[in-house]
Design a protein around this motif. Structure first.
Motif, PDB file in Angstrom:
ATOM      1  N   ALA A 193      15.250 -27.987  24.463  1.00 46.67           N
ATOM      2  CA  ALA A 193      14.141 -27.894  23.389  1.00 46.67           C
ATOM      3  C   ALA A 193      12.253 -27.754  24.156  1.00 46.67           C
ATOM      4  O   ALA A 193      11.873 -26.685  23.628  1.00 46.67           O
ATOM      5  CB  ALA A 193      13.644 -28.639  23.008  1.00 46.67           C
ATOM      6  N   MET A 194      12.926 -27.599  25.844  1.00 46.48           N
ATOM      7  CA  MET A 194      11.657 -27.324  26.873  1.00 46.48           C
ATOM      8  C   MET A 194      11.236 -25.335  26.526  1.00 46.48           C
ATOM      9  O   MET A 194      10.610 -25.173  27.635  1.00 46.48           O
ATOM     10  CB  MET A 194      11.005 -27.947  27.758  1.00 46.48           C
ATOM     11  N   LEU A 195      12.269 -25.257  26.618  1.00 38.41           N
ATOM     12  CA  LEU A 195      12.869 -23.841  27.043  1.00 38.41           C
ATOM     13  C   LEU A 195      12.727 -23.114  25.488  1.00 38.41           C
ATOM     14  O   LEU A 195      12.768 -21.344  25.331  1.00 38.41           O
ATOM     15  CB  LEU A 195      13.757 -23.138  27.831  1.00 38.41           C
ATOM     16  N   SER A 196      12.187 -23.513  24.177  1.00 34.67           N
ATOM     17  CA  SER A 196      13.061 -22.616  22.488  1.00 34.67           C
ATOM     18  C   SER A 196      13.842 -22.038  22.931  1.00 34.67           C
ATOM     19  O   SER A 196      14.823 -21.048  22.730  1.00 34.67           O
ATOM     20  CB  SER A 196      11.805 -21.906  22.547  1.00 34.67           C
ATOM     21  N   LEU A 197      14.573 -22.988  23.552  1.00 41.80           N
ATOM     22  CA  LEU A 197      16.655 -22.692  23.379  1.00 41.80           C
ATOM     23  C   LEU A 197      17.720 -22.657  21.655  1.00 41.80           C
ATOM     24  O   LEU A 197      18.437 -22.314  22.663  1.00 41.80           O
ATOM     25  CB  LEU A 197      17.330 -22.329  25.170  1.00 41.80           C
TER      26      LEU A 197
ATOM     27  N   THR B 299      -0.515 -17.188  41.744  1.00 44.53           N
ATOM     28  CA  THR B 299      -0.996 -17.536  41.116  1.00 44.53           C
ATOM     29  C   THR B 299      -0.300 -18.971  40.658  1.00 44.53           C
ATOM     30  O   THR B 299      -0.593 -19.711  39.691  1.00 44.53           O
ATOM     31  CB  THR B 299      -0.779 -16.438  39.364  1.00 44.53           C
ATOM     32  N   LEU B 300       1.473 -18.855  40.815  1.00 48.56           N
ATOM     33  CA  LEU B 300       1.600 -19.995  41.309  1.00 48.56           C
ATOM     34  C   LEU B 300       1.620 -21.451  42.216  1.00 48.56           C
ATOM     35  O   LEU B 300       1.853 -22.475  41.987  1.00 48.56           O
ATOM     36  CB  LEU B 300       3.348 -19.414  40.967  1.00 48.56           C
ATOM     37  N   ALA B 301       1.498 -20.342  43.357  1.00 50.64           N
ATOM     38  CA  ALA B 301       1.195 -21.727  44.247  1.00 50.64           C
ATOM     39  C   ALA B 301       0.397 -22.920  44.352  1.00 50.64           C
ATOM     40  O   ALA B 301      -0.660 -22.709  44.760  1.00 50.64           O
ATOM     41  CB  ALA B 301       2.205 -20.865  45.695  1.00 50.64           C
TER      42      ALA B 301
ATOM     43  N   ILE C 264       7.045 -20.650  34.036  1.00 50.18           N
ATOM     44  CA  ILE C 264       7.553 -21.752  34.970  1.00 50.18           C
ATOM     45  C   ILE C 264       6.576 -22.720  35.996  1.00 50.18           C
ATOM     46  O   ILE C 264       6.543 -23.912  35.636  1.00 50.18           O
ATOM     47  CB  ILE C 264       8.076 -21.062  36.010  1.00 50.18           C
ATOM     48  N   ALA C 265       5.163 -22.426  35.642  1.00 50.10           N
ATOM     49  CA  ALA C 265       4.469 -22.587  35.622  1.00 50.10           C
ATOM     50  C   ALA C 265       3.255 -24.151  34.869  1.00 50.10           C
ATOM     51  O   ALA C 265       4.193 -25.682  35.151  1.00 50.10           O
ATOM     52  CB  ALA C 265       2.424 -22.456  35.788  1.00 50.10           C
ATOM     53  N   ARG C 266       4.297 -23.908  33.345  1.00 51.41           N
ATOM     54  CA  ARG C 266       4.077 -24.921  32.878  1.00 51.41           C
ATOM     55  C   ARG C 266       5.220 -26.122  32.580  1.00 51.41           C
ATOM     56  O   ARG C 266       4.440 -27.204  33.240  1.00 51.41           O
ATOM     57  CB  ARG C 266       4.337 -24.843  31.153  1.00 51.41           C
ATOM     58  N   LEU C 267       6.425 -25.577  32.737  1.00 48.98           N
ATOM     59  CA  LEU C 267       7.251 -26.380  33.224  1.00 48.98           C
ATOM     60  C   LEU C 267       6.497 -27.276  34.443  1.00 48.98           C
ATOM     61  O   LEU C 267       7.340 -28.426  34.641  1.00 48.98           O
ATOM     62  CB  LEU C 267       8.188 -25.431  33.888  1.00 48.98           C
TER      63      LEU C 267
END
Lengths: 279, 263
Positions: B119-123, B199-201, B176-179
Motif C-alpha cells: 500500500a505504501m508503494l502502490s504495488l 537532496t536526500l541526506a 524514498i524521501a517520503r518513506l
C-alpha cells in the motif's frame, strides 16, 4: 541487415545448407532403422531400399527380444546413465558454485585442477581403475560404472557451470543472504534455476558418451546381470558371422531411450532460455 | 533503535587496502549518504555494514552492540540493490515476504506486512506477478518494499536509482524521501550522484580512496568544505580553483563557486 533478412534466395540457401546437414547427420540413423525392419537378404541386396511387402521382416527384433535379457540391459544402461548424470550435475554444480562464489586460497589452481580432466582421457587410467575396482570389490557392479562415468563427466561440468555461475548476479545471492537464506538454499533455489540452460547442455554432453560407451562396461562390468545395452548388442557381432538383423534392431532400440532423455533436456534448455528473468 | 557506529574500520583484499580506517557515527533516524568517486570504497563500506564483506579490523556496531561476526540476516538490516536482485521464481508477494518466512513469522502476519508495504508503494495490483512481468521502476519499488517488510533497524541502499531513467529517478527519489519521513528509520544510501546526496541526506559522508574526507550536513559541506577535494566534488558546476599566489594572497589555492562570480 533487413535486406538480408527478407531476401528469399538467402533464406532458401540457408535452409538448403541446414537441410543438407540434417540429411548427412541423420543418414546413418536412417539406414540403421530402415534395415532393422528388413530380412537379411534384403539388407545386403538393397541396403538403401525402404522395407517393402516382401523384404519386411521383424526377425531382428524377434532375435533381440528372445536372446539375452535385453530388457535387463536397457535397465542397466538407464540406471548407469541416469545415476551418473545425477551425480555429475549435482557435484559439478556444487563444485562450480564453490569455485565461482567463494574467495579462498588456491581457488584458481583448484579450478584448473578440476578442469584438467577435460584434456586427459580417463581411459588412460583404465588399468589403475580396474585394479581399484577389484580391490574394492566393485567389479561387475553398476556402481563401478556410475563412479567412473561421474569422474569422467565432472571436469566438463565444473568448467561449463562455473563459467555460467560467475554470471549469476552477485546482488541476487547477497539479497538471499540478507533475507536469511542458507548457502544451500541460495544454491538450489536461486542459482540452479538460473543456470538451467547450462545444466541441460552439460546433461546432453554427459549423457551421450555414457550411453554409447562400450569400453568400461566391457572391462568393469561384463557379467550378464550388469551388461549395458551397447555391450549386450555385441553378442550378435561375431568374429566370423554377424547377425546384422539383430545388431541393427538392437541399435535401433538403443536410440529410443537416449532420444527421450535428449528431448526432455532440450525442452529444459529452451524453457531455460525463454524464461530468462534475471533483470 | 538503529544508531550505527563504525570505529577504525578497515578492509583489505590481500595487500590492497580498500578501506583505511573509517570512523563514523550515524544517529538513529538519520539519512546518511555516502558519496565519492567510483572506486573510493563507498559500496564496500556499505557491504561491510551489511555483513556481505568481512571487516579486516575495527568494529561495526548497531545500537552499541558489536555485529562484526553476525550473519547478514541476523543484523536486522535490509538492503536495496542497484540491480534490484529480485528472486525471479517468486511472485512480488513472496519476494517481499521471504525474509519473514525464513525467520518463521506466521503466515497471517507476513500477509499483513506485505500488504502494508504494498500500500505504501502502490504495488497492490502487482502482488501476484513475477519480476519478469514488471517494469524497471516497479521492480525497484518491489525491492524497496522487500526492505520495508522486514522492519529493519537500518536500511542500506546501494545506488538504487542508477538503473532507472531520469524521470523515474526523480520520482523514486521523492518516494524514498517520503518513506524515510514515514518510517523514521535510519537509512544509509550510497550514490555517486551528488544531486541525490544533496537532496536526500541529513548527513553526507564524502569518501576518497577508502578514507573519509568530510562528514557533515549538505549545506555545511557546500559552504564550508574541509579541503579542496570536497570543495571540488560537491557542487555542480564545479568550484573554480585558482592559484592564490596569482592574486597576491598567502594561502595555496583559492576556490570560487560559479554562482559567486559576476561578470
Amino acid at each position: 541487415m533487413s535486406q538480408a533478412r527478407h531476401s528469399i534466395t538467402r533464406s532458401i540457401a540457408a535452409h538448403g545448407v541446414l537441410i543438407l546437414w540434417t540429411v548427412i547427420a541423420l543418414f546413418p540413423v536412417f539406414v540403421t532403422v530402415v534395415n532393422s525392419f528388413k530380412s537379411r537378404k534384403a539388407i545386403f541386396a538393397e541396403p538403401l531400399a525402404l522395407p517393402g511387402p516382401e523384404s519386411f521382416d521383424l526377425v531382428g527384433y524377434a532375435t533381440v527380444l528372445k536372446q539375452g535379457d535385453f530388457f535387463q540391459y536397457f535397465l542397466n544402461s538407464m540406471t548407469v546413465t541416469v545415476g551418473s548424470l545425477f551425480f555429475v550435475l549435482l557435484f559439478g554444480a556444487m563444485a562450480a558454485f564453490a569455485l565461482s562464489e567463494y574467495r579462498f586460497r588456491g581457488n584458481g589452481l583448484m579450478g584448473l585442477y578440476l578442469a584438467l580432466g577435460i584434456m586427459i582421457p580417463i581411459r588412460l587410467g583404465t588399468v589403475a581403475i580396474l585394479q581399484m575396482m577389484v580391490a574394492s570389490g566393485l567389479v561387475n557392479t553398476l556402481t563401478a560404472l556410475v563412479l567412473v562415468y561421474t569422474a569422467q563427466g565432472l571436469p566438463l561440468a565444473v568448467f561449463i557451470l562455473s563459467e555460467f555461475m560467475r554470471n549469476v548476479s552477485a546482488d541476487l545471492k547477497n539479497a538471499g543472504r540478507i533475507d536469511g537464506l542458507s548457502e544451500y538454499t541460495i544454491f538450489f533455489r536461486l542459482v540452479l534455476p538460473l543456470v538451467r540452460p547450462a545444466m541441460a547442455t552439460v546433461a546432453v554432453f554427459t549423457l551421450i558418451p555414457i550411453w554409447n560407451d562400450l569400453w568400461f562396461p566391457l572391462i568393469l562390468a561384463p557379467s550378464e546381470a550388469t551388461k549395458t545395452i551397447t555391450l549386450g548388442s555385441q553378442v550378435f557381432i561375431g568374429q566370423f558371422v554377424t547377425n546384422w538383423n539383430a545388431v541393427l534392431a538392437a541399435l535401433s532400440l538403443a536410440i529410443v531411450p537416449v532420444l527421450i532423455l535428449y528431448l526432455i533436456f532440450s525442452r529444459q534448455l529452451i524453457r531455460g532460455i525463454t524464461a530468462g528473468a534475471v533483470k | 533503535m538503529g544508531a550505527l557506529t563504525l570505529s577504525q574500520v578497515t578492509k583489505s583484499f590481500g595487500s590492497t587496502d580498500v578501506i583505511k580506517g573509517v570512523d563514523l557515527r550515524v544517529e538513529d533516524g538519520e539519512f546518511c549518504v555516502f558519496v565519492g568517486p567510483s572506486g573510493c570504497g563507498k559500496s564496500t563500506l556499505l557491504r561491510m555494514i551489511a555483513g556481505l564483506e568481512d571487516v579486516t579490523s575495527g568494529d561495526v556496531a548497531i545500537d552499541g552492540a558489536r555485529i562484526n561476526d553476525l550473519a547478514p540476516a541476523k543484523r536486522e538490516i535490509a538492503m536495496v540493490f542497484q540491480s534490484y536482485a529480485l528472486y525471479p521464481h517468486l511472485t512480488v508477494r513472496d519476494n517481499m515476504g521471504l525474509a519473514l518466512k525464513q525467520a518463521g513469522v506466521p503466515k497471517a502476519e507476513i500477509q499483513a506486512a506485505t500488504d502494508k508495504a504494498a500500500a505504501m508503494l502502490s504495488l497492490a495490483p502487482l502482488m501476484e506477478r513475477r519480476p519478469a512481468e514488471l517494469s524497471g521502476g516497479q521492480r525497484q519499488r518491489v525491492a524497496i518494499g522487500r526492505a520495508i517488510v522486514r522492519r529493519p533497524k537500518l536500511f542500506l541502499f546501494d545506488e538504487p536509482l542508477s538503473n532507472l531513467d531520469a524521470a523515474l529517478r526523480v520520482q523514486t527519489r521523492i518516494e524514498i524521501a517520503r518513506l524515510h519521513r514515514d518510517l523514521g528509520a535510519t537509512m544509509i544510501y550510497v550514490t555517486h550522484d551528488q544531486v541525490e546526496a544533496m537532496t536526500l541526506a541529513h548527513k553526507i559522508v564524502v569518501l576518497r580512496a577508502g578514507k573519509v574526507e568530510q562528514v557533515g550536513r549538505p549545506m555545511d559541506l557546500y559552504n564550508d568544505p574541509d579541503n579542496t577535494f570536497v570543495a571540488g566534488f560537491i557542487g555542480s558546476p564545479q568550484m573554480n580553483f585558482l592559484k592564490a599566489g596569482a592574486l597576491g594572497l598567502r594561502s595555496d589555492t583559492l576556490g570560487i563557486r560559479p554562482e559567486h562570480l559576476e561578470i
